[in-house]
Design an enzyme around this catalytic site. Structure first.
Site, PDB file in Angstrom:
ATOM      1  N   THR A 248      23.551 -27.827  43.696  1.00  0.00           N
ATOM      2  CA  THR A 248      24.331 -28.890  43.052  1.00  0.00           C
ATOM      3  C   THR A 248      25.167 -29.648  44.071  1.00  0.00           C
ATOM      4  O   THR A 248      25.280 -30.884  44.014  1.00  0.00           O
ATOM      5  CB  THR A 248      25.241 -28.286  41.968  1.00  0.00           C
ATOM      6  N   GLU A 464      28.235  11.287  50.800  1.00  0.00           N
ATOM      7  CA  GLU A 464      28.247  10.170  51.744  1.00  0.00           C
ATOM      8  C   GLU A 464      27.975  10.631  53.169  1.00  0.00           C
ATOM      9  O   GLU A 464      27.346   9.904  53.949  1.00  0.00           O
ATOM     10  CB  GLU A 464      29.603   9.456  51.672  1.00  0.00           C
ATOM     11  N   HIS A 467      24.215  10.722  53.713  1.00  0.00           N
ATOM     12  CA  HIS A 467      23.660   9.395  54.004  1.00  0.00           C
ATOM     13  C   HIS A 467      23.956   8.977  55.441  1.00  0.00           C
ATOM     14  O   HIS A 467      23.071   8.492  56.155  1.00  0.00           O
ATOM     15  CB  HIS A 467      24.271   8.356  53.050  1.00  0.00           C
ATOM     16  N   ASP A 539      20.509   6.202  43.929  1.00  0.00           N
ATOM     17  CA  ASP A 539      19.596   6.465  45.052  1.00  0.00           C
ATOM     18  C   ASP A 539      18.170   6.652  44.562  1.00  0.00           C
ATOM     19  O   ASP A 539      17.216   6.136  45.149  1.00  0.00           O
ATOM     20  CB  ASP A 539      20.056   7.718  45.803  1.00  0.00           C
TER      21      ASP A 539
END
Length: 689
Positions: A248, A464, A467, A539
């Site tokens: 826009t 955590e 990970h 996950d």
């Protein structure tokens, strides 16, 4: 071309001065009603005697006559009310000679007092000390016809009611007529460039898109340049891009650069509850465009009216299809030499009707993509001009740390940083506020006030840590940015990754390592606690989606080969997808499920093996997270390499929350469950994903 008509921008007359426009106030009706009210008041207060007269009793009148105080220069008036028994004499008298005469009024009854009155006026009734020598008095008979007052009193209230009803219904009929006729009028709004002008200087990060539409500006400025060579400018341009990329804004910049009228309308404004209104509005919109040529007409979210025909559910008359048919006919018969260009924007080009996209209607599609690192820096610089930024801030660092951000998100980053700096009482925005606002925009605001038990915090910390360790150990992964067990948005903990550069493709090894890292949270819970939670829901969902795409779309399965299984669309279109059939057999579907499960099982096994080998590092990182709550990538690497952090972060401080009022204490929000907060690992994941 700017319109120099002083009546109104665009050449239209002021609707308050024309019969077509709606007046703000009905002055004529007010004047007529005021006159009617005044006539009624005058009729009620009208005096039949025509002047101011003092009413006196009979004995007072006799005394004035005998004392010679009554004016004899003109006869008295005997007034008889028509239709009434009331009779009275009117005249003038003065208390002393030389004094101004005052009117008097005395009630009489001639039927009984005729002789008495005659003798009094002739001077024969005056006896005693009060009698004086005077001239005889006479009177004349006057019949007072109160017909006008009666008529006014009788008819004016009726006339007033009729006038009120007339003006009321007249106004309603005019409004109803205007409303009925306006249903078919276009709702396109004209943008006034004098007050809110946007140019290409205000648009950054879409260099290629600006180059494609620049020839529109040249055509609108000098149409003869193209007409001399026989070239035709595109009738319509379709801007395609993700939300927030600036479609826009780019259309407004075209109008600002060309300095021509710019009409804006949404696709949903065409469709109404009445049949045929949408098609009528389409025709009226093109008529407005011809009147203001050269001009630009911008249709935002055209997918609301331009969807595939024949895909309506339930059958029957489809008003949207009739509106689309009218749009197709108008664009097909629209002469580009008239200087009117149609620009449309959508983020769902897959649902648009093919007839709308063919050459001759929307001749050109301009892709407004997410900005790259240079584009992000340019966008940040545009928005940074509106705020006070510290001199030490390097926007290039922020641009490199915001891959995948759209222009709207980058504008939000600057705005959030300004608000944060204001709350902290700073005089300028620093890099710290920008980084914190970046994390807030992408991963959500920190929720330090969320009450988590120590057991849940410990579970989140190990989740955590799993990970983070796998992300550092594996080769084909994005660099680790930050790990936190502070709830953000819907997530109870987040492991954040930021790629070093913009990535448009991903290799198979990167996908496999991605699956392994996504399994790290669940595996860490199983190794440490011997049990698992539902915190790995995000996950699992993400890993399943990646594995299925590897098998069905990207040809990364050796068993199933380079074959696409199923018609994979980026977005779901219910009317189309409900009628689609599966393009593979049941045996193939079983093989797909087996292959997806094999990829995830292999990733789970590899993640478990690697975390068992690095159990010591897992414990160190989890304990550090419990102590400091948030660790950067450098802290994770120090713990994995040396077992200690060379530059540990500051200890967390409790949040500064306003004290609840005693009269109206605030009730703490109910603690959300992990099932209510699904998310993605590395982005937003519940229960410490």
């Amino acid at each position: 071309m700017p319109d120099n008509n002083p009546k109104r921008p665009g050449g239209d007359e002021d609707p308050k001065k024309t019969g077509d426009g709606e007046q703000s106030f009905n002055w004529k009706g007010l004047i007529f009603m005021s006159i009617a009210v005044m006539l009624i008041v005058m009729a009620i207060t009208a005096k039949g005697d025509g002047g101011n007269f003092q009413t006196i009793p009979w004995h007072k009148f006799v005394q004035h006559v005998n004392e010679g105080k009554v004016d004899s220069g003109q006869p008295l008036q005997l007034v008889k009310k028509e239709g009434s028994a009331e009779e009275y004499l009117l005249g003038k008298f003065s208390e002393t000679s030389g004094e101004e005469m005052a009117g008097f009024k005395v009630l009489v009854n001639i039927a009984f007092q005729k002789e008495e009155l005659k003798e009094l006026l002739q001077g024969n009734a005056g006896e005693g000390s009060t009698a004086v020598q005077r001239e005889p008095l006479t009177y004349t008979v006057k019949v007072d016809s109160n017909m006008l007052s009666s008529v006014l009193l009788g008819l004016l209230p009726i006339l007033l009611i009729l006038l009120i009803l007339y003006f009321f219904f007249r106004q309603q009929m005019r409004m109803a007529g205007r409303g009925a006729m306006s249903f078919g009028k276009s709702k396109a709004k004209k943008l006034e460039m004098e007050t809110n002008k946007v140019t290409f200087k205000d648009v950054a990060g879409v260099t290629e898109a600006k180059e494609e539409v620049w020839e529109l500006v040249e055509f609108l400025k000098d149409p003869k340049k193209f007409q001399r060579l026989g070239g035709q400018i595109p009738k319509g341009i379709l801007m395609v891009g993700a939300p927030g990329t600036g479609k826009t804004l780019l259309a407004r910049a075209i109008a600002g650069e060309a300095d021509v009228p710019f009409f804006s309308i949404s696709g949903s404004d065409f469709v109404e509850m009445f049949v045929g209104v949408g098609a009528s509005r389409v025709r009226d919109m093109f008529e407005q465009g011809k009147k203001h040529a050269p001009c630009l007409m911008f249709i935002d979210e055209i997918d609301a009216v331009g969807r595939h025909r024949g895909h309506g559910l339930g059958g029957g008359h489809d008003e949207r299809e009739q509106t689309l048919n009218a749009l197709l006919v108008e664009m097909d018969g629209f002469d580009t030499q008239e200087g009117v260009i149609i620009i449309a924007a959508t983020n769902r080009p897959d649902v648009l009707d093919p007839a709308l996209l063919r050459p001759g209607r929307f001749d050109r599609q301009v892709t407004v993509a997410l900005p790259d690192v240079k584009g992000r820096q340019a966008i940040l610089e545009v928005h940074a001009k509106k705020v006070k930024m510290a001199e030490s801030v390097d926007l290039g660092v922020v641009a490199r740390g915001t891959p995948g951000y759209s222009g709207a998100e980058l504008a939000n980053v600057i705005n959030e940083a300004a608000l944060l700096a204001a709350r902290r009482g700073l005089k300028a925005i620093t890099l710290s506020e920008l980084e914190e606002s970046r994390d807030k925009v992408r991963w959500g605001k920190e929720r330090r006030s969320l009450a988590l038990s120590e057991k849940e915090k410990e579970n989140t910390a190990y989740h955590e840590a799993g990970h983070a360790i796998l992300n550092e150990l594996l080769e084909h992964t994005d660099p680790l940015h930050k790990v936190t067990i502070i709830p953000r948005g819907p997530a109870l903990g987040v492991t954040m990754f930021l790629p070093e550069e913009d990535k448009y493709t991903q290799r198979k090894f990167e996908m496999i390592d991605h699956l392994v890292v996504s399994m790290g949270g669940r595996v860490a819970e199983e190794i440490v606690f011997g049990d698992v939670t539902n915190g790995a829901g995000g996950d699992i969902k993400m890993a399943t989606d990646i594995a299925r795409k590897m098998v069905c779309q990207w040809g990364m399965s050796e068993e199933l080969g380079m074959v696409e299984y199923g018609d994979h669309q980026e977005h779901t279109f219910l009317a189309r997808d409900m009628t689609s059939t599966r393009s593979y057999s049941e045996d193939t579907a079983e093989k797909i499920d087996h292959e997806v499960k094999r990829l995830i099982d292999n990733a789970y096994s590899k993640a478990k093996e690697m975390l068992l080998e690095n159990k010591r590092e897992l414990d160190l990182i989890a304990k550090a997270l419990l102590e400091y709550e948030t660790l950067d990538a450098s802290h994770i690497r120090d713990l994995m390499k040396d077992g200690v952090m060379s530059d540990p972060p500051e200890s967390p401080k409790p949040p500064d929350l306003p004290e609840p009022e005693e009269d109206n204490p605030k009730v703490p929000d109910e603690e959300p469950s992990a099932e209510d907060n699904p998310g993605l690992w590395g982005d937003q994941a519940p229960a410490g994903a």
